[in-house]
Enzyme design. Structure first.
Site, PDB file in Angstrom:
ATOM      1  N   SER A 184       0.946  -1.532  -0.025  1.00  0.00           N
ATOM      2  CA  SER A 184      -0.051  -0.031   0.034  1.00  0.00           C
ATOM      3  C   SER A 184       0.800   1.412  -0.064  1.00  0.00           C
ATOM      4  O   SER A 184       0.342   2.425   0.049  1.00  0.00           O
ATOM      5  CB  SER A 184      -0.987  -0.007   1.104  1.00  0.00           C
ATOM      6  OG  SER A 184      -0.104  -0.273   2.408  1.00  0.00           O
ATOM      7  N   ASN A 214      -2.076  -2.374  13.216  1.00  0.00           N
ATOM      8  CA  ASN A 214      -3.847  -2.378  13.148  1.00  0.00           C
ATOM      9  C   ASN A 214      -4.216  -1.219  14.058  1.00  0.00           C
ATOM     10  O   ASN A 214      -4.948  -0.005  13.300  1.00  0.00           O
ATOM     11  CB  ASN A 214      -4.586  -3.669  13.550  1.00  0.00           C
ATOM     12  CG  ASN A 214      -3.941  -4.837  12.996  1.00  0.00           C
ATOM     13  OD1 ASN A 214      -3.444  -4.796  11.966  1.00  0.00           O
ATOM     14  ND2 ASN A 214      -4.497  -6.081  13.626  1.00  0.00           N
ATOM     15  N   THR A 256     -40.362  25.231 -11.480  1.00  0.00           N
ATOM     16  CA  THR A 256     -40.686  23.909 -11.106  1.00  0.00           C
ATOM     17  C   THR A 256     -40.761  23.045 -12.350  1.00  0.00           C
ATOM     18  O   THR A 256     -41.524  23.792 -13.439  1.00  0.00           O
ATOM     19  CB  THR A 256     -41.838  23.849  -9.999  1.00  0.00           C
ATOM     20  OG1 THR A 256     -43.064  24.198 -10.840  1.00  0.00           O
ATOM     21  CG2 THR A 256     -41.739  24.809  -8.890  1.00  0.00           C
ATOM     22  N   HIS A 257     -40.335  22.125 -12.251  1.00  0.00           N
ATOM     23  CA  HIS A 257     -40.592  21.115 -13.359  1.00  0.00           C
ATOM     24  C   HIS A 257     -39.898  21.892 -14.438  1.00  0.00           C
ATOM     25  O   HIS A 257     -40.198  21.472 -15.910  1.00  0.00           O
ATOM     26  CB  HIS A 257     -41.891  20.780 -13.789  1.00  0.00           C
ATOM     27  CG  HIS A 257     -42.661  20.343 -12.691  1.00  0.00           C
ATOM     28  ND1 HIS A 257     -42.942  19.106 -12.445  1.00  0.00           N
ATOM     29  CD2 HIS A 257     -43.453  21.027 -11.778  1.00  0.00           C
ATOM     30  CE1 HIS A 257     -43.782  18.873 -11.418  1.00  0.00           C
ATOM     31  NE2 HIS A 257     -44.196  20.050 -10.819  1.00  0.00           N
ATOM     32  N   SER A 283     -14.143  25.372 -28.653  1.00  0.00           N
ATOM     33  CA  SER A 283     -14.093  23.858 -29.074  1.00  0.00           C
ATOM     34  C   SER A 283     -13.096  23.837 -29.942  1.00  0.00           C
ATOM     35  O   SER A 283     -12.566  24.744 -30.507  1.00  0.00           O
ATOM     36  CB  SER A 283     -15.492  23.874 -29.818  1.00  0.00           C
ATOM     37  OG  SER A 283     -15.134  22.978 -30.734  1.00  0.00           O
ATOM     38  N   LYS A 328     -17.823  28.452 -30.216  1.00  0.00           N
ATOM     39  CA  LYS A 328     -18.149  27.950 -28.988  1.00  0.00           C
ATOM     40  C   LYS A 328     -17.424  28.358 -27.843  1.00  0.00           C
ATOM     41  O   LYS A 328     -16.253  28.433 -27.705  1.00  0.00           O
ATOM     42  CB  LYS A 328     -18.225  26.267 -29.104  1.00  0.00           C
ATOM     43  CG  LYS A 328     -19.396  25.948 -29.859  1.00  0.00           C
ATOM     44  CD  LYS A 328     -19.481  24.299 -29.731  1.00  0.00           C
ATOM     45  CE  LYS A 328     -20.338  24.059 -28.311  1.00  0.00           C
ATOM     46  NZ  LYS A 328     -20.340  22.690 -28.192  1.00  0.00           N
ATOM     47  N   ASN A 364     -17.413  26.480 -24.101  1.00  0.00           N
ATOM     48  CA  ASN A 364     -17.989  25.468 -23.248  1.00  0.00           C
ATOM     49  C   ASN A 364     -18.036  25.535 -21.914  1.00  0.00           C
ATOM     50  O   ASN A 364     -16.968  25.695 -21.306  1.00  0.00           O
ATOM     51  CB  ASN A 364     -17.378  24.062 -23.659  1.00  0.00           C
ATOM     52  CG  ASN A 364     -17.480  23.778 -25.236  1.00  0.00           C
ATOM     53  OD1 ASN A 364     -18.719  24.069 -25.762  1.00  0.00           O
ATOM     54  ND2 ASN A 364     -16.695  23.052 -25.779  1.00  0.00           N
ATOM     55  N   GLU A 370     -19.418  21.317 -16.017  1.00  0.00           N
ATOM     56  CA  GLU A 370     -19.902  20.029 -16.565  1.00  0.00           C
ATOM     57  C   GLU A 370     -19.109  18.805 -15.651  1.00  0.00           C
ATOM     58  O   GLU A 370     -19.464  17.860 -15.110  1.00  0.00           O
ATOM     59  CB  GLU A 370     -19.483  19.532 -18.015  1.00  0.00           C
ATOM     60  CG  GLU A 370     -20.176  20.457 -18.909  1.00  0.00           C
ATOM     61  CD  GLU A 370     -19.577  20.592 -20.301  1.00  0.00           C
ATOM     62  OE1 GLU A 370     -19.736  19.356 -20.768  1.00  0.00           O
ATOM     63  OE2 GLU A 370     -19.270  21.381 -20.851  1.00  0.00           O
ATOM     64  N   TYR A 396      -9.536  -6.769  12.822  1.00  0.00           N
ATOM     65  CA  TYR A 396      -8.798  -6.194  11.358  1.00  0.00           C
ATOM     66  C   TYR A 396      -8.763  -7.310  10.343  1.00  0.00           C
ATOM     67  O   TYR A 396      -8.489  -8.417  10.634  1.00  0.00           O
ATOM     68  CB  TYR A 396      -7.377  -5.693  11.725  1.00  0.00           C
ATOM     69  CG  TYR A 396      -6.762  -5.009  10.508  1.00  0.00           C
ATOM     70  CD1 TYR A 396      -7.017  -3.758  10.114  1.00  0.00           C
ATOM     71  CD2 TYR A 396      -5.917  -5.691   9.791  1.00  0.00           C
ATOM     72  CE1 TYR A 396      -6.200  -3.352   9.025  1.00  0.00           C
ATOM     73  CE2 TYR A 396      -5.408  -5.255   8.658  1.00  0.00           C
ATOM     74  CZ  TYR A 396      -5.610  -4.066   8.316  1.00  0.00           C
ATOM     75  OH  TYR A 396      -4.969  -3.489   7.152  1.00  0.00           O
ATOM     76  N   GLN A 445      -7.379  -2.138   3.961  1.00  0.00           N
ATOM     77  CA  GLN A 445      -6.440  -1.453   3.511  1.00  0.00           C
ATOM     78  C   GLN A 445      -6.904  -0.714   2.268  1.00  0.00           C
ATOM     79  O   GLN A 445      -6.447   0.458   1.587  1.00  0.00           O
ATOM     80  CB  GLN A 445      -5.377  -2.277   2.956  1.00  0.00           C
ATOM     81  CG  GLN A 445      -4.435  -1.439   2.228  1.00  0.00           C
ATOM     82  CD  GLN A 445      -2.943  -2.311   1.891  1.00  0.00           C
ATOM     83  OE1 GLN A 445      -2.340  -2.686   3.285  1.00  0.00           O
ATOM     84  NE2 GLN A 445      -2.534  -2.853   0.903  1.00  0.00           N
ATOM     85  N   LYS A 499      -8.255   3.474   1.877  1.00  0.00           N
ATOM     86  CA  LYS A 499      -7.520   4.588   1.405  1.00  0.00           C
ATOM     87  C   LYS A 499      -7.604   5.247   0.368  1.00  0.00           C
ATOM     88  O   LYS A 499      -7.737   6.592  -0.020  1.00  0.00           O
ATOM     89  CB  LYS A 499      -5.778   3.986   1.846  1.00  0.00           C
ATOM     90  CG  LYS A 499      -5.673   4.084   3.257  1.00  0.00           C
ATOM     91  CD  LYS A 499      -4.232   3.585   3.780  1.00  0.00           C
ATOM     92  CE  LYS A 499      -4.472   2.999   4.869  1.00  0.00           C
ATOM     93  NZ  LYS A 499      -5.052   1.619   4.977  1.00  0.00           N
TER      94      LYS A 499
HETATM   95  N1  ARG Z   1      -1.132  -1.198   5.252  1.00  0.00           N
HETATM   96  C1  ARG Z   1      -2.222  -1.751   6.313  1.00  0.00           C
HETATM   97  C2  ARG Z   1      -3.603  -0.809   6.119  1.00  0.00           C
HETATM   98  O1  ARG Z   1      -3.583   0.007   5.323  1.00  0.00           O
HETATM   99  C3  ARG Z   1      -1.657  -1.607   7.556  1.00  0.00           C
HETATM  100  C4  ARG Z   1      -2.206  -2.266   8.754  1.00  0.00           C
HETATM  101  C5  ARG Z   1      -1.503  -3.509   8.435  1.00  0.00           C
HETATM  102  N2  ARG Z   1      -2.037  -4.503   9.319  1.00  0.00           N
HETATM  103  C6  ARG Z   1      -1.636  -5.885   9.328  1.00  0.00           C
HETATM  104  N3  ARG Z   1      -1.963  -6.653  10.281  1.00  0.00           N
HETATM  105  N4  ARG Z   1      -1.364  -6.254   8.045  1.00  0.00           N
HETATM  106  O2  ARG Z   1      -4.544  -1.290   6.504  1.00  0.00           O
END
Ligand code: ARG
Length: 446
Positions: free
Chosen positions: A24, A111, A158-159, A280, A286, A288, A293, A320, A325, A328
């Site tokens: 990660s 964790n 409205t509408h 454009s 044009k 835009n 958008e 956990y 993971q 993120k």
């Molecule tokens: N990279 C992990 C995450 O984003 C960190 C925690 C990992 N913990 C583990 N026991 N593998 O969640």
């Protein structure tokens, strides 16, 4: 210490592939500031409770400062084989300070560590987003103020049909109020994320005499988790951010759509500044409304990010799991999208030029004051349903003609109750005045 933690986490055969798949570090490096801050607080707490001595704490904190300096300078040696930001930082710390670096992770698991990093990140981000929303609100308020000063009126829809005339300022302030609710949602989310999970360790706490509240206080967090299993498996606070963000994007996309419509030749209610529109590549005439958008379109990303995390968490048993993971990238993508959309919208709204002439012209002959005429009759005691019918006949009898051209006999034929002075509210300015809307929006603007 498990040697595998320090590189070569997987057996040689196929190891590289799995390493790449599980890593990660490509995205969680973004959490380095939070990770360093969390580690420093943890080290200081370990010192206060006597697990580490003062010299060890000093070495760890100094070392972490040096690691942070490398990260800041862009010279930090990221290693994909070290999986994530936590192992990367700890490994570099140990290279810098020697074996004492290995003491940092006492009574801690990745964790609770990653959960802490995410708490800090989400809390800071919510504050930034609130600032961003405030900026857009200010731009809307400024537009509303100048529209009020210029007494600009427009058809209210409205509408997507002309309904009743309204001040342009009322329209802008409607968006201001939507955004005000977004601010409260983000602030509520920020109040819920404001606690530290550290001390939960892997899931079951630790036999060391930890003081989780000390870490929380050190990091400016308001409290701690009461339950260690909840602490490491909770990602509600990320969902809170994504849900509040998704609703905010609903609002931004509605405003985006409004500006796309309003900048079209058919409406031409506003002119979008050249800085927020493009030409454009083939049609020279044009202009835009790309920014509007794209804001409308990007709403889909944030909804998707929310759906991603809901799906990841659904049905996960305690505590956990690596699935988590996946929080993120969804979170970061949503945050980047929200920040960019707020920024673009703020610039676009601040530089918009309303076309008062076009808005006023759109009201000519649209009969949108008819409801106010029915109200005037009802105020004199006519049942509203009947008043509605009388006002409707007037529209039919007039056809394309100006109601002022109706003869007294024609008026009487429509209804004996109908007086010539009642027709004043058919004028859009009269209709807006009848509902006191300029005063109301002025009051709202304060
Ligand atoms: N990279 C992990 C995450 O984003 C960190 C925690 C990992 N913990 C583990 N026991 N593998 O969640």
């Amino acid at each position: 210490m498990n040697e595998k933690m320090w590189g070569g986490r997987f057996s040689e055969s196929g190891g590289r592939q799995a390493e790449k798949f599980t890593a990660s570090i490509g995205f969680d490096r973004r959490l380095w500031r939070q990770d360093v801050a969390g580690s420093m607080a943890h080290a200081r707490m370990l010192g206060k409770v006597g697990v580490l001595d003062d010299a060890e704490v000093r070495q760890l904190v100094d070392g972490l400062n040096r690691v942070a300096a490398e990260l800041e300078a862009g010279t930090f040696p990221f290693r994909v084989e070290l999986e994530d930001i936590h192992l990367n930082i700890e490994r570099r710390l140990t290279e810098i300070v020697g074996p004492v670096g290995g003491k940092l992770h006492t009574a801690r698991s990745r964790n609770d560590q990653v959960a802490l990093d995410m708490h800090l990140y989400v809390k800071e981000t919510e504050s930034e987003l609130i600032e961003g929303v405030r900026g857009l609100q200010q731009a809307l308020r400024d537009q509303a103020k100048s529209a009020l000063d210029a007494r600009i009126i427009m058809p209210g829809f409205t509408h997507l049909q002309h309904a009743q005339p309204v001040p342009l300022a009322l329209h802008w302030m409607a968006y201001w109020h939507m955004l005000e609710r977004d601010v409260t949602r983000l602030a509520e989310a920020r109040a819920r994320v404001d606690r530290s999970p550290l001390g939960a360790a892997a899931l079951a706490g630790s036999s060391f005499p930890l003081e989780p509240a000390m870490v929380a206080k050190d990091l400016g967090l308001a409290g701690v988790y009461a339950n260690s299993m909840d602490a490491v498996s909770d990602r509600d606070f990320v969902l809170d951010l994504l849900a509040a963000g998704a609703i905010l994007m609903v609002h931004l996309s509605r405003l985006g759509e409004e500006l796309v419509l309003w900048s079209s030749r058919e409406f031409a209610f506003v002119e979008i500044d050249d800085a927020f529109a493009t030409g454009s590549s083939i049609m020279p005439q044009k202009k835009n409304p790309d920014v509007a958008e794209l804001v409308r379109g990007k709403a889909g990303r944030v909804f998707g990010d929310l759906m991603t995390l809901l799906s990841v968490l659904k049905g996960l048993p305690l505590a956990y799991h690596s699935d988590m993971q996946e929080d993120k990238e969804a979170c970061f993508d949503a945050v980047d999208t929200l920040v960019a959309c707020l920024d673009a919208m703020t610039g676009m709204v601040a530089t918009l030029k309303p076309r008062a002439d076009r808005m006023r012209a759109a009201l000519v002959g649209d009969w949108s004051g008819t409801t106010d005429l029915a109200d005037a009759l009802a105020k004199r005691g006519m049942p509203f349903r009947e008043a509605h019918g009388v006002a409707g006949s007037l529209v039919r009898v007039c056809g394309e003609r100006d109601p002022a051209a109706l003869t007294d006999a024609e008026l009487r034929a429509i209804s004996p109750e109908l007086r010539r002075e009642d027709l004043a509210v058919l004028d859009p300015e009269g209709a807006v005045a009848a509902r006191g809307l300029f005063d109301r929006v002025a009051e709202d603007l304060g």
